[in-house]
Design a protein around this motif. Structure first.
Motif, mmCIF file in Angstrom:
data_model
loop_
_atom_site.group_PDB
_atom_site.id
_atom_site.type_symbol
_atom_site.label_atom_id
_atom_site.label_comp_id
_atom_site.label_asym_id
_atom_site.label_seq_id
_atom_site.Cartn_x
_atom_site.Cartn_y
_atom_site.Cartn_z
ATOM 1 N N GLU A 118 -27.213 23.692 -48.154
ATOM 2 C CA GLU A 118 -27.877 24.698 -47.328
ATOM 3 C C GLU A 118 -27.296 24.700 -45.916
ATOM 4 O O GLU A 118 -27.028 25.757 -45.339
ATOM 5 C CB GLU A 118 -29.379 24.411 -47.255
ATOM 6 C CG GLU A 118 -30.146 24.720 -48.522
ATOM 7 C CD GLU A 118 -31.579 24.253 -48.463
ATOM 8 O OE1 GLU A 118 -32.387 24.702 -49.298
ATOM 9 O OE2 GLU A 118 -31.917 23.411 -47.591
ATOM 10 N N GLN A 148 -28.049 32.648 -51.279
ATOM 11 C CA GLN A 148 -29.424 32.160 -51.357
ATOM 12 C C GLN A 148 -29.584 30.860 -50.567
ATOM 13 O O GLN A 148 -30.615 30.639 -49.925
ATOM 14 C CB GLN A 148 -29.823 31.936 -52.821
ATOM 15 C CG GLN A 148 -30.010 33.215 -53.620
ATOM 16 C CD GLN A 148 -31.362 33.870 -53.357
ATOM 17 O OE1 GLN A 148 -32.053 33.534 -52.409
ATOM 18 N NE2 GLN A 148 -31.727 34.818 -54.190
ATOM 19 N N SER A 151 -29.827 31.821 -47.053
ATOM 20 C CA SER A 151 -31.098 32.503 -46.823
ATOM 21 C C SER A 151 -32.242 31.507 -46.689
ATOM 22 O O SER A 151 -33.098 31.635 -45.806
ATOM 23 C CB SER A 151 -31.374 33.481 -47.974
ATOM 24 O OG SER A 151 -32.611 34.141 -47.798
ATOM 25 N N ARG A 152 -32.277 30.491 -47.574
ATOM 26 C CA ARG A 152 -33.327 29.475 -47.476
ATOM 27 C C ARG A 152 -33.236 28.732 -46.148
ATOM 28 O O ARG A 152 -34.253 28.469 -45.507
ATOM 29 C CB ARG A 152 -33.215 28.488 -48.638
ATOM 30 C CG ARG A 152 -33.664 29.033 -49.968
ATOM 31 C CD ARG A 152 -34.006 27.918 -50.945
ATOM 32 N NE ARG A 152 -32.870 27.080 -51.254
ATOM 33 C CZ ARG A 152 -32.036 27.297 -52.262
ATOM 34 N NH1 ARG A 152 -32.206 28.345 -53.042
ATOM 35 N NH2 ARG A 152 -31.038 26.467 -52.501
ATOM 36 N N ARG A 155 -34.530 30.910 -43.312
ATOM 37 C CA ARG A 155 -35.994 30.980 -43.245
ATOM 38 C C ARG A 155 -36.573 29.726 -42.617
ATOM 39 O O ARG A 155 -37.566 29.794 -41.880
ATOM 40 C CB ARG A 155 -36.573 31.184 -44.655
ATOM 41 C CG ARG A 155 -36.281 32.550 -45.236
ATOM 42 C CD ARG A 155 -37.182 32.843 -46.423
ATOM 43 N NE ARG A 155 -36.991 31.896 -47.511
ATOM 44 C CZ ARG A 155 -36.089 32.037 -48.456
ATOM 45 N NH1 ARG A 155 -35.264 33.074 -48.451
ATOM 46 N NH2 ARG A 155 -35.983 31.154 -49.432
ATOM 47 N N ARG A 156 -35.949 28.569 -42.887
ATOM 48 C CA ARG A 156 -36.418 27.329 -42.270
ATOM 49 C C ARG A 156 -36.222 27.383 -40.762
ATOM 50 O O ARG A 156 -37.070 26.935 -39.994
ATOM 51 C CB ARG A 156 -35.649 26.141 -42.852
ATOM 52 C CG ARG A 156 -35.797 25.966 -44.354
ATOM 53 C CD ARG A 156 -36.990 25.124 -44.735
ATOM 54 N NE ARG A 156 -36.753 23.726 -44.474
ATOM 55 C CZ ARG A 156 -36.080 22.919 -45.293
ATOM 56 N NH1 ARG A 156 -35.547 23.401 -46.417
ATOM 57 N NH2 ARG A 156 -35.943 21.647 -45.001
ATOM 58 N N GLU A 190 -31.959 38.346 -51.185
ATOM 59 C CA GLU A 190 -32.276 37.369 -50.135
ATOM 60 C C GLU A 190 -33.712 37.496 -49.665
ATOM 61 O O GLU A 190 -34.348 36.509 -49.307
ATOM 62 C CB GLU A 190 -31.365 37.580 -48.922
ATOM 63 C CG GLU A 190 -30.016 36.934 -49.016
ATOM 64 C CD GLU A 190 -29.291 36.982 -47.680
ATOM 65 O OE1 GLU A 190 -29.979 36.984 -46.634
ATOM 66 O OE2 GLU A 190 -28.062 37.028 -47.678
ATOM 67 N N HIS A 193 -38.895 37.086 -53.150
ATOM 68 C CA HIS A 193 -39.273 35.842 -53.817
ATOM 69 C C HIS A 193 -38.775 35.911 -55.260
ATOM 70 O O HIS A 193 -38.775 36.993 -55.872
ATOM 71 C CB HIS A 193 -40.796 35.675 -53.791
ATOM 72 C CG HIS A 193 -41.272 34.365 -54.300
ATOM 73 N ND1 HIS A 193 -41.430 34.101 -55.645
ATOM 74 C CD2 HIS A 193 -41.613 33.219 -53.641
ATOM 75 C CE1 HIS A 193 -41.857 32.870 -55.803
ATOM 76 N NE2 HIS A 193 -41.971 32.302 -54.608
ATOM 77 N N ASP A 259 -44.086 33.604 -46.367
ATOM 78 C CA ASP A 259 -42.975 32.763 -45.936
ATOM 79 C C ASP A 259 -41.690 33.578 -45.796
ATOM 80 O O ASP A 259 -40.615 33.165 -46.215
ATOM 81 C CB ASP A 259 -42.770 31.606 -46.919
ATOM 82 C CG ASP A 259 -41.830 30.534 -46.372
ATOM 83 O OD1 ASP A 259 -41.707 30.419 -45.144
ATOM 84 O OD2 ASP A 259 -41.220 29.820 -47.191
ATOM 85 N N LEU A 261 -40.692 36.148 -47.304
ATOM 86 C CA LEU A 261 -40.162 36.700 -48.539
ATOM 87 C C LEU A 261 -41.134 37.745 -49.095
ATOM 88 O O LEU A 261 -42.354 37.566 -49.020
ATOM 89 C CB LEU A 261 -39.948 35.610 -49.587
ATOM 90 C CG LEU A 261 -38.786 34.642 -49.391
ATOM 91 C CD1 LEU A 261 -38.780 33.621 -50.507
ATOM 92 C CD2 LEU A 261 -37.464 35.383 -49.344
#
Length: 285
Positions: A118, A148, A151-152, A155-156, A190, A193, A259, A261
């Motif tokens: 990530e 992805q 993208s994760r 978001r964090r 992206e 969910h 979150d 998404l």
């Protein structure tokens, strides 16, 4: 100047950028310099005669070396404490200050919480504009999977930054509309969910819409390129879309977001329900 000297000279031209890439991946200037030196050893032993994009090739090598170091860190953290003494690098406060100044405090704080893959996907793409097609083989993923990962991570990072919840949801719905209009399937994925659901009320279904859809892939494929006539609005204060005919709202797209998404989309065509919504236009992008 022989071929080896030419190669060394060309490598030196890229050293500063390569060190910056490794620094943001590893969080340590000393480790970054070690990674770049290891990359040079690999480059000096490789055949570069058929390399078209020398800068991209060097970035890939440095990224692979850095990824190995990040994975090594993770392995060491998972070792039992009774296996013997463990040596951990002590961050240099001055070094951390330089990095924090360049990437931001929120990002610096969250980078260490990401998995190695990530972190690499996010840093290379978002900070250095490396395409996912080039990131994918580094992390042994497909380009879509690399997207992805980034993208994760993104978001964090966003979750670490204080921001009004309504504003964040509006950003998601706005980005989703732009991706749908552009037919950008990857961007839609992206923002969805994995278990996202798209539903219709009876009136919307009678207009010829498809049956309810489940899963990010199905929803993204259906909406890709389909929202060219939709507008961004507030529906009872929540961000959504509306499709109008001669200025009169006909169909409302209501979003459920969790979150950052999209977890659900309801397409509402019932005239009574649509007329009962307080619909407020928003600036279109």
């Amino acid at each position: 100047m022989d071929a080896e000297d030419l190669l060394a000279a060309e490598f030196e031209e890229h050293r500063e950028r390569l060190t910056a890439v490794a620094h943001r991946l590893l969080g340590s200037r000393a480790e970054a310099e070690d990674a770049v030196q290891e990359a040079w050893l690999r480059v000096s032993r490789a055949d570069s005669s058929e390399v078209d994009n020398f800068a991209g090739w060097l970035t890939t090598i440095v990224a692979r070396v850095s990824l190995n170091q990040l994975r090594s860190r993770t392995t060491r953290r998972e070792e039992p404490l009774d296996d013997g003494p463990h040596l951990h690098a002590v961050p240099d406060p001055a070094d951390e200050a330089v990095l924090a100044d360049s990437v931001g405090l929120a990002l610096l704080a969250v980078l260490d919480t990401l998995t190695p893959a990530e972190r690499l996907a996010f840093v290379l793409h978002d900070l250095f504009d490396v395409p996912f097609e080039e990131i994918a083989p580094i992390v042994d993923r497909s380009p879509a999977a690399a997207r992805q990962l980034a993208s994760r991570a993104r978001r964090r990072v966003r979750g670490a930054e204080p921001k009004d919840d309504t504003a964040r949801k509006r950003e998601v719905v706005t980005a989703f509309l732009a991706a749908s209009k552009d037919g950008d399937f990857g961007a839609l994925l992206e923002l969805l969910h994995p278990e996202a659901v798209l539903r219709y009320d009876t009136a919307a279904a009678q207009m010829g819409s498809a049956e309810d859809l489940r899963g990010a892939d199905a929803v993204a494929r259906f909406l890709s390129g389909k929202a060219r006539a939709a507008r961004l609005v507030l529906v009872d204060g929540a961000p959504g879309w509306v499709w109008s005919l001669r200025g009169e709202p006909q169909v409302v797209f209501a979003f459920t977001i969790d979150d950052d998404l999209v977890t659900g989309i309801e397409i509402i065509g019932d005239k009574e329900r649509v007329s009962g919504f307080a619909i407020e236009s928003l600036p279109q992008r």
